[in-house]
Design a protein around this motif. Structure first.
Motif, PDB file in Angstrom:
ATOM      1  N   LYS A 182      17.218 -49.113 -35.117  1.00  0.00           N
ATOM      2  CA  LYS A 182      18.085 -47.948 -34.959  1.00  0.00           C
ATOM      3  C   LYS A 182      17.274 -46.692 -35.244  1.00  0.00           C
ATOM      4  CE  LYS A 182      22.193 -45.880 -37.058  1.00  0.00           C
ATOM      5  NZ  LYS A 182      23.192 -46.015 -38.110  1.00  0.00           N
ATOM      6  N   THR A 183      17.440 -45.666 -34.425  1.00  0.00           N
ATOM      7  CA  THR A 183      16.811 -44.391 -34.719  1.00  0.00           C
ATOM      8  C   THR A 183      17.774 -43.569 -35.558  1.00  0.00           C
ATOM      9  OG1 THR A 183      17.625 -43.451 -32.645  1.00  0.00           O
ATOM     10  CG2 THR A 183      15.388 -44.313 -32.646  1.00  0.00           C
ATOM     11  N   VAL A 184      17.274 -43.046 -36.652  1.00  0.00           N
ATOM     12  CA  VAL A 184      18.061 -42.167 -37.508  1.00  0.00           C
ATOM     13  C   VAL A 184      17.820 -40.747 -36.995  1.00  0.00           C
ATOM     14  CG1 VAL A 184      18.398 -41.331 -39.862  1.00  0.00           C
ATOM     15  CG2 VAL A 184      17.838 -43.733 -39.454  1.00  0.00           C
ATOM     16  N   ASP A 185      18.895 -40.008 -36.729  1.00  0.00           N
ATOM     17  CA  ASP A 185      18.767 -38.663 -36.182  1.00  0.00           C
ATOM     18  C   ASP A 185      17.847 -37.821 -37.068  1.00  0.00           C
ATOM     19  OD1 ASP A 185      19.365 -36.929 -34.119  1.00  0.00           O
ATOM     20  OD2 ASP A 185      21.151 -36.107 -35.099  1.00  0.00           O
ATOM     21  N   ASN A 186      16.790 -37.294 -36.467  1.00  0.00           N
ATOM     22  CA  ASN A 186      15.778 -36.482 -37.161  1.00  0.00           C
ATOM     23  C   ASN A 186      15.171 -37.212 -38.361  1.00  0.00           C
ATOM     24  OD1 ASN A 186      16.170 -34.279 -35.409  1.00  0.00           O
ATOM     25  ND2 ASN A 186      17.940 -33.652 -36.579  1.00  0.00           N
ATOM     26  N   GLY A 187      15.075 -38.528 -38.245  1.00  0.00           N
ATOM     27  CA  GLY A 187      14.526 -39.330 -39.333  1.00  0.00           C
ATOM     28  C   GLY A 187      13.781 -40.546 -38.826  1.00  0.00           C
ATOM     29  N   PRO A 188      13.695 -41.575 -39.652  1.00  0.00           N
ATOM     30  CA  PRO A 188      12.876 -42.748 -39.348  1.00  0.00           C
ATOM     31  C   PRO A 188      13.565 -43.741 -38.410  1.00  0.00           C
ATOM     32  CG  PRO A 188      13.942 -43.035 -41.448  1.00  0.00           C
ATOM     33  CD  PRO A 188      14.307 -41.652 -40.984  1.00  0.00           C
ATOM     34  N   TYR A 189      12.811 -44.781 -38.076  1.00  0.00           N
ATOM     35  CA  TYR A 189      13.378 -45.948 -37.411  1.00  0.00           C
ATOM     36  C   TYR A 189      13.904 -46.854 -38.517  1.00  0.00           C
ATOM     37  CZ  TYR A 189      10.795 -44.616 -33.217  1.00  0.00           C
ATOM     38  OH  TYR A 189      10.300 -43.948 -32.136  1.00  0.00           O
ATOM     39  N   LEU A 222      10.881 -47.125 -40.997  1.00  0.00           N
ATOM     40  CA  LEU A 222       9.531 -46.868 -40.510  1.00  0.00           C
ATOM     41  C   LEU A 222       9.382 -45.399 -40.145  1.00  0.00           C
ATOM     42  CD1 LEU A 222       8.917 -49.929 -38.177  1.00  0.00           C
ATOM     43  CD2 LEU A 222       8.249 -49.636 -40.561  1.00  0.00           C
ATOM     44  N   CYS A 223       8.245 -44.812 -40.512  1.00  0.00           N
ATOM     45  CA  CYS A 223       7.972 -43.407 -40.264  1.00  0.00           C
ATOM     46  C   CYS A 223       7.975 -43.114 -38.766  1.00  0.00           C
ATOM     47  CB  CYS A 223       6.616 -43.026 -40.854  1.00  0.00           C
ATOM     48  SG  CYS A 223       6.156 -41.310 -40.552  1.00  0.00           S
ATOM     49  N   ARG A 224       8.647 -42.038 -38.401  1.00  0.00           N
ATOM     50  CA  ARG A 224       8.659 -41.579 -37.019  1.00  0.00           C
ATOM     51  C   ARG A 224       8.057 -40.185 -36.902  1.00  0.00           C
ATOM     52  NH1 ARG A 224      13.658 -40.519 -33.015  1.00  0.00           N
ATOM     53  NH2 ARG A 224      14.693 -39.962 -34.941  1.00  0.00           N
ATOM     54  N   CYS A 225       7.938 -39.466 -38.026  1.00  0.00           N
ATOM     55  CA  CYS A 225       7.460 -38.082 -37.982  1.00  0.00           C
ATOM     56  C   CYS A 225       5.942 -37.989 -38.075  1.00  0.00           C
ATOM     57  CB  CYS A 225       8.091 -37.265 -39.109  1.00  0.00           C
ATOM     58  SG  CYS A 225       7.489 -37.662 -40.779  1.00  0.00           S
ATOM     59  N   GLY A 226       5.283 -39.037 -38.598  1.00  0.00           N
ATOM     60  CA  GLY A 226       3.830 -39.035 -38.732  1.00  0.00           C
ATOM     61  C   GLY A 226       3.330 -38.415 -40.021  1.00  0.00           C
ATOM     62  N   MET A 227       4.225 -37.988 -40.915  1.00  0.00           N
ATOM     63  CA  MET A 227       3.812 -37.295 -42.135  1.00  0.00           C
ATOM     64  C   MET A 227       3.897 -38.150 -43.395  1.00  0.00           C
ATOM     65  SD  MET A 227       5.508 -33.559 -41.416  1.00  0.00           S
ATOM     66  CE  MET A 227       6.873 -33.988 -40.325  1.00  0.00           C
ATOM     67  N   PHE A 231      11.357 -32.246 -39.855  1.00  0.00           N
ATOM     68  CA  PHE A 231      11.137 -33.015 -38.624  1.00  0.00           C
ATOM     69  C   PHE A 231      12.385 -32.985 -37.746  1.00  0.00           C
ATOM     70  CE2 PHE A 231      11.479 -37.230 -36.491  1.00  0.00           C
ATOM     71  CZ  PHE A 231      10.434 -37.090 -35.600  1.00  0.00           C
ATOM     72  N   SER A 232      12.179 -32.742 -36.464  1.00  0.00           N
ATOM     73  CA  SER A 232      13.286 -32.734 -35.514  1.00  0.00           C
ATOM     74  C   SER A 232      12.912 -33.603 -34.321  1.00  0.00           C
ATOM     75  CB  SER A 232      13.564 -31.301 -35.044  1.00  0.00           C
ATOM     76  OG  SER A 232      14.573 -31.287 -34.077  1.00  0.00           O
ATOM     77  N   ALA A 233      13.716 -34.596 -34.062  1.00  0.00           N
ATOM     78  CA  ALA A 233      13.488 -35.501 -32.933  1.00  0.00           C
ATOM     79  C   ALA A 233      14.527 -35.150 -31.861  1.00  0.00           C
ATOM     80  CB  ALA A 233      13.626 -36.946 -33.361  1.00  0.00           C
ATOM     81  N   THR A 234      14.135 -34.346 -30.906  1.00  0.00           N
ATOM     82  CA  THR A 234      15.087 -33.877 -29.902  1.00  0.00           C
ATOM     83  C   THR A 234      15.163 -34.771 -28.687  1.00  0.00           C
ATOM     84  OG1 THR A 234      13.373 -32.462 -28.970  1.00  0.00           O
ATOM     85  CG2 THR A 234      14.821 -31.479 -30.613  1.00  0.00           C
TER      86      THR A 234
END
Length: 74
Positions: A13-20, A46-51, A67-70
């Motif tokens: 699951k992708t967390v809005d503006n967050g990790p997997y 799991l990290c999605r932002c790379g930081m 972090f913003s995942a648009t």
């Protein structure tokens, strides 16, 4: 006919503006060939932002750094 017991599906699951968010059981292998076993019913992020300082795992850096995942799946 298979005699193996059926298991729950692995959920990613992708967390809005967050990790997997991944619910096991899975075996995760990172880019350095380190292996992590996630048992049945166990959830990990799991990290999605790379930081993250704990890659491949999330340490909350996405929240501290805005972090913003648009992008969205279609």
């Amino acid at each position: 006919m298979s005699t193996e017991p059926s298991s729950d599906p692995i959920v990613v699951k992708t967390v809005d503006n967050g990790p997997y968010q991944i619910k096991g059981p899975i075996r995760l292998v990172d880019h350095e060939n380190n292996s992590y076993e996630l048992g049945p019913g166990r959830t990990t992020l799991l990290c999605r932002c790379g930081m993250s300082a704990k890659k491949p795992f999330c340490d909350g850096s996405h929240a501290r750094n805005g972090f913003s995942a648009t992008e969205r799946s279609k």
